[in-house]
Design a protein around this motif. Structure first.
Motif, mmCIF file in Angstrom:
data_model
loop_
_atom_site.group_PDB
_atom_site.id
_atom_site.type_symbol
_atom_site.label_atom_id
_atom_site.label_comp_id
_atom_site.label_asym_id
_atom_site.label_seq_id
_atom_site.Cartn_x
_atom_site.Cartn_y
_atom_site.Cartn_z
ATOM 1 N N PRO A 55 0.801 -1.229 0.000
ATOM 2 C CA PRO A 55 0.000 0.000 0.000
ATOM 3 C C PRO A 55 0.839 1.288 0.000
ATOM 4 O O PRO A 55 0.285 2.367 0.086
ATOM 5 C CB PRO A 55 -0.775 -0.116 1.308
ATOM 6 C CG PRO A 55 0.197 -0.788 2.241
ATOM 7 C CD PRO A 55 0.966 -1.770 1.361
ATOM 8 N N THR A 56 2.157 1.162 -0.100
ATOM 9 C CA THR A 56 2.996 2.365 -0.023
ATOM 10 C C THR A 56 3.303 2.965 -1.389
ATOM 11 O O THR A 56 3.871 4.055 -1.466
ATOM 12 C CB THR A 56 4.326 2.046 0.689
ATOM 13 O OG1 THR A 56 4.971 0.950 0.027
ATOM 14 C CG2 THR A 56 4.097 1.705 2.155
ATOM 15 N N GLY A 57 2.941 2.263 -2.445
ATOM 16 C CA GLY A 57 3.209 2.808 -3.770
ATOM 17 C C GLY A 57 2.921 1.820 -4.867
ATOM 18 O O GLY A 57 2.276 0.786 -4.645
ATOM 19 N N GLN A 58 3.423 2.160 -6.057
ATOM 20 C CA GLN A 58 3.226 1.287 -7.208
ATOM 21 C C GLN A 58 4.296 1.600 -8.258
ATOM 22 O O GLN A 58 4.756 2.733 -8.363
ATOM 23 C CB GLN A 58 1.854 1.491 -7.813
ATOM 24 C CG GLN A 58 1.497 0.481 -8.878
ATOM 25 C CD GLN A 58 0.004 0.309 -8.958
ATOM 26 O OE1 GLN A 58 -0.722 1.253 -9.191
ATOM 27 N NE2 GLN A 58 -0.445 -0.912 -8.721
ATOM 28 N N PHE A 59 4.654 0.591 -9.015
ATOM 29 C CA PHE A 59 5.586 0.760 -10.122
ATOM 30 C C PHE A 59 4.845 0.359 -11.385
ATOM 31 O O PHE A 59 4.178 -0.673 -11.425
ATOM 32 C CB PHE A 59 6.839 -0.104 -9.922
ATOM 33 C CG PHE A 59 7.978 0.270 -10.821
ATOM 34 C CD1 PHE A 59 8.724 1.410 -10.560
ATOM 35 C CD2 PHE A 59 8.302 -0.496 -11.926
ATOM 36 C CE1 PHE A 59 9.779 1.779 -11.390
ATOM 37 C CE2 PHE A 59 9.357 -0.147 -12.759
ATOM 38 C CZ PHE A 59 10.094 0.997 -12.493
ATOM 39 N N VAL A 60 4.940 1.192 -12.420
ATOM 40 C CA VAL A 60 4.228 0.960 -13.678
ATOM 41 C C VAL A 60 5.254 0.812 -14.794
ATOM 42 O O VAL A 60 6.202 1.596 -14.886
ATOM 43 C CB VAL A 60 3.270 2.137 -13.980
ATOM 44 C CG1 VAL A 60 2.616 1.964 -15.344
ATOM 45 C CG2 VAL A 60 2.218 2.265 -12.884
ATOM 46 N N VAL A 61 5.035 -0.180 -15.635
ATOM 47 C CA VAL A 61 5.876 -0.394 -16.809
ATOM 48 C C VAL A 61 5.042 -0.157 -18.055
ATOM 49 O O VAL A 61 3.902 -0.634 -18.157
ATOM 50 C CB VAL A 61 6.476 -1.821 -16.813
ATOM 51 C CG1 VAL A 61 7.138 -2.148 -18.151
ATOM 52 C CG2 VAL A 61 7.480 -1.961 -15.676
ATOM 53 N N GLY A 62 5.616 0.588 -18.983
ATOM 54 C CA GLY A 62 4.985 0.808 -20.272
ATOM 55 C C GLY A 62 5.698 -0.010 -21.329
ATOM 56 O O GLY A 62 6.929 -0.026 -21.384
ATOM 57 N N ARG A 63 4.892 -0.681 -22.147
ATOM 58 C CA ARG A 63 5.452 -1.467 -23.235
ATOM 59 C C ARG A 63 4.957 -0.897 -24.562
ATOM 60 O O ARG A 63 3.777 -0.597 -24.695
ATOM 61 C CB ARG A 63 5.042 -2.928 -23.103
ATOM 62 C CG ARG A 63 5.740 -3.627 -21.981
ATOM 63 C CD ARG A 63 5.356 -5.113 -21.893
ATOM 64 N NE ARG A 63 6.245 -5.816 -20.992
ATOM 65 C CZ ARG A 63 6.198 -5.702 -19.659
ATOM 66 N NH1 ARG A 63 5.314 -4.913 -19.096
ATOM 67 N NH2 ARG A 63 7.060 -6.357 -18.913
ATOM 68 N N ALA A 70 9.223 2.050 -20.995
ATOM 69 C CA ALA A 70 9.004 3.187 -20.089
ATOM 70 C C ALA A 70 8.642 2.678 -18.699
ATOM 71 O O ALA A 70 8.188 1.546 -18.542
ATOM 72 C CB ALA A 70 7.882 4.069 -20.630
ATOM 73 N N CYS A 71 8.849 3.556 -17.716
ATOM 74 C CA CYS A 71 8.458 3.203 -16.352
ATOM 75 C C CYS A 71 8.209 4.461 -15.538
ATOM 76 O O CYS A 71 8.638 5.555 -15.904
ATOM 77 C CB CYS A 71 9.528 2.347 -15.672
ATOM 78 S SG CYS A 71 11.104 3.187 -15.420
ATOM 79 N N ALA A 72 7.512 4.276 -14.437
ATOM 80 C CA ALA A 72 7.300 5.351 -13.461
ATOM 81 C C ALA A 72 6.914 4.716 -12.137
ATOM 82 O O ALA A 72 6.298 3.651 -12.104
ATOM 83 C CB ALA A 72 6.205 6.317 -13.918
ATOM 84 N N GLY A 73 7.281 5.401 -11.067
ATOM 85 C CA GLY A 73 6.926 4.942 -9.737
ATOM 86 C C GLY A 73 6.076 5.962 -9.032
ATOM 87 O O GLY A 73 6.134 7.161 -9.327
ATOM 88 N N LEU A 74 5.277 5.478 -8.107
ATOM 89 C CA LEU A 74 4.438 6.328 -7.270
ATOM 90 C C LEU A 74 4.676 5.921 -5.823
ATOM 91 O O LEU A 74 4.579 4.737 -5.488
ATOM 92 C CB LEU A 74 2.957 6.133 -7.625
ATOM 93 C CG LEU A 74 1.982 6.984 -6.815
ATOM 94 C CD1 LEU A 74 1.999 8.417 -7.345
ATOM 95 C CD2 LEU A 74 0.579 6.416 -6.904
#
Length: 162
Positions: A55-63, A70-74
């Motif tokens: 519940p502390t965040g999330q990591f997203v990968v773009g394909r 691509a990627c981004a973290g929250l």
């Protein structure tokens, strides 16, 4: 030619490679020379990516066409605020819309966490990143911390989920 974005563990093989490429680019730009392998490893060691999981965040990968591009973290800071981090689009995929889709995916994750604002910091030399944030509604704000490498601070109030 299409983008797909999805949450992914920060330490999956694709996520790890994207994080490594991110650190390589930001370190190389900062030093004005190719980053050494040890410098990249140092950046990855203890970088807090382990918090980019619910519940502390999330990591997203773009394909792009199925390949990691691509990627981004929250990172959830408190009940109302999350911080955007590790936003990266591989150079060969810039200008294809992936950065905006990445921001949308992370903002939707923030809404799912109940967060009402997303903030971030960046450096002066990361001109493309600053342009991306401004284009997508992030506004420059006063500094909210004094960490090394931060020279510009942005924030965006999130509207309720559409």
């Amino acid at each position: 030619m299409t983008w797909t974005l999805a949450p992914e563990p920060f330490d999956s093989p694709d996520s790890s490679l994207l994080r490594r490429d991110y650190y390589d680019e930001v370190a190389s730009r900062y030093w004005g020379r190719p980053a050494a392998a040890g410098e990249i490893e140092e950046g990855l060691t203890g970088d807090g990516a382990d918090l980019l999981v619910p519940p502390t965040g999330q990591f997203v990968v773009g394909r792009f066409d199925g390949k990691p591009a691509a990627c981004a973290g929250l990172l959830v800071v408190d009940a109302d605020t999350a911080e955007l981090t590790r936003v990266f689009v591989r150079p060969g995929h810039r200008g294809t819309g992936g950065g905006g889709l990445l921001l949308t995916a992370v903002e939707n994750a923030a809404r799912a966490f109940g967060v009402r604002a997303v903030r971030l910091d960046t450096r002066h030399d990361l001109v493309e990143a600053r342009g991306l944030y401004a284009k997508h509604g992030y506004r420059e704000v006063p500094a909210f911390h004094r960490r090394q490498y931060a020279e510009h601070w942005f924030a965006k109030e999130l509207s309720p989920r559409p």
